[in-house]
Write a protein that holds these residues in place. Sequence first.
Motif, PDB file in Angstrom:
ATOM      1  N   PHE A  21       0.814  -1.211   0.000  1.00 40.69           N
ATOM      2  CA  PHE A  21       0.000   0.000   0.000  1.00 40.69           C
ATOM      3  C   PHE A  21       0.852   1.268   0.000  1.00 40.69           C
ATOM      4  N   ALA A  22       2.116   1.140  -0.333  1.00 42.14           N
ATOM      5  CA  ALA A  22       3.017   2.294  -0.356  1.00 42.14           C
ATOM      6  C   ALA A  22       2.880   3.051  -1.674  1.00 42.14           C
ATOM      7  N   PHE A  23       2.946   4.375  -1.605  1.00 41.89           N
ATOM      8  CA  PHE A  23       2.837   5.231  -2.786  1.00 41.89           C
ATOM      9  C   PHE A  23       4.052   6.160  -2.826  1.00 41.89           C
ATOM     10  N   ALA A  24       4.724   6.198  -3.966  1.00 40.24           N
ATOM     11  CA  ALA A  24       5.781   7.191  -4.168  1.00 40.24           C
ATOM     12  C   ALA A  24       5.124   8.557  -4.341  1.00 40.24           C
ATOM     13  N   VAL A  25       5.892   9.617  -4.151  1.00 41.05           N
ATOM     14  CA  VAL A  25       5.339  10.973  -4.224  1.00 41.05           C
ATOM     15  C   VAL A  25       4.661  11.227  -5.568  1.00 41.05           C
TER      16      VAL A  25
END
Length: 449
Positions: A21-25
């Motif tokens: 569930f990680a999102f880069a900027v």
Amino acid sequence: MTVLTLGLNHTTAAVDLRGRFAFAVDQLAPALQALHQQLTGTPHSEAALLSTCNRTELYVAAGGIGGPIHQLRHAAVDWLSRTGGVSADELMRHTYVLEGGQAARHAFRVASGLDSMVLGEPQILGQMKQAVREADNAGTLGTTLHQLFQRSFAVAKEVRTSTEIGAHSISMAAAAVRLASQLFEDLSKTRVLFVGAGEMIELTATHFAARNPRGMAVANRTLERGEKLATHLGAQAMRLADLPQRLHEFDIVVSCTASSLPIIGLGAVERALKARKRRPMFMVDLAVPRDIEPEVGRLGDVYLYTVDDLSTMVQTAGEKRQAAVAQAEAIIETGVQGFVHWLDQRTTVPLIKALHAQADDWRATELARARKMLSKGDDIEAVLEALSRGLTQKMLHGAMAELHSADAHTRPQVAASLSRLFLRGETVLASPAAERPPVRPDTSDEGVA
């Protein structure tokens, strides 16, 4: 308005699940726009997304009363579960859902560093501000979430200036240096490789640089950015593509990039160990999702730590720390009460607008009537008298009508309300004969609006 927070963090989900569930900027804006489309069924919907190595949190808001909270919850859970490729049931086992004042309290605690793996760490505040900027750029940040986050930042500032919340903790970077010191007696004899050039790597590199290692290098996908950090540290810059061939040169490897896939694989580390003649390697993976394949940690001569492992280095005791936490919680609670009061007031905004619009209509009507009288040559005093009388009658007409139409049971309550509104709380006791005072008819030729 309704405010809701849906999230998972280092206390509810392991690093591998958080990585899904990680999102880069650069992924935040398109992700927010996709989420916002799913919220189109709720009026005046707003959304913001906070994603760090320790947490992913959705902050959503919508207008209306009652139904929207259920719609918000369902839409947020459905979108996040599909984004991470897990079932809604599996997601809910590792998440928290907070509403209204609880959502505000959580946001304030996160901004103040009270919900962090390292108590009082300052990086989260900058990450929240970045999340707000991205939501604003994506067009999903509305009045309610803007107010929530601005109050979060104000509370965080007060916590940091009024308490010692950050004085009794160690940073993630300092924790990495401590662990490395347990493996290598003298860090000045080690060579350190930093993979990535973001804020966390810069902070960690600064801590290691203070130990004067024999050599340091920065490997980054964008060579120009890597060179900038390397120059600042007095280190060597290298291309990320050269990492597999040069990995064996380094005793310590610290990685934190925004890559969605591991960039240091098991095979590359095995070859590096062979070239090092089995001399140990200390590796720290601060990225979510992981930068280093988890299988690397099973190798006998590798000491691999993730962000979750570093949590064991956090100091948790001390009377001063506990006193600082108590002070911070008190500041936060005051902030929560202020936000909840503001949120409650938002429900009356349509009524306030309608009242202003009605008053403006009355004023325009009476002004037009006064100008008409003046154009006919009427006396100014008579015109002013008519203007004031017309406005007064219009303002009192609705109140008098309510009082006249009330029955014996409701009339005391109506009378008390009118006293509060028009007499500033003074109580007027009317005799039975005067219980229903006559209403002076509106003599304006336009009638009562």
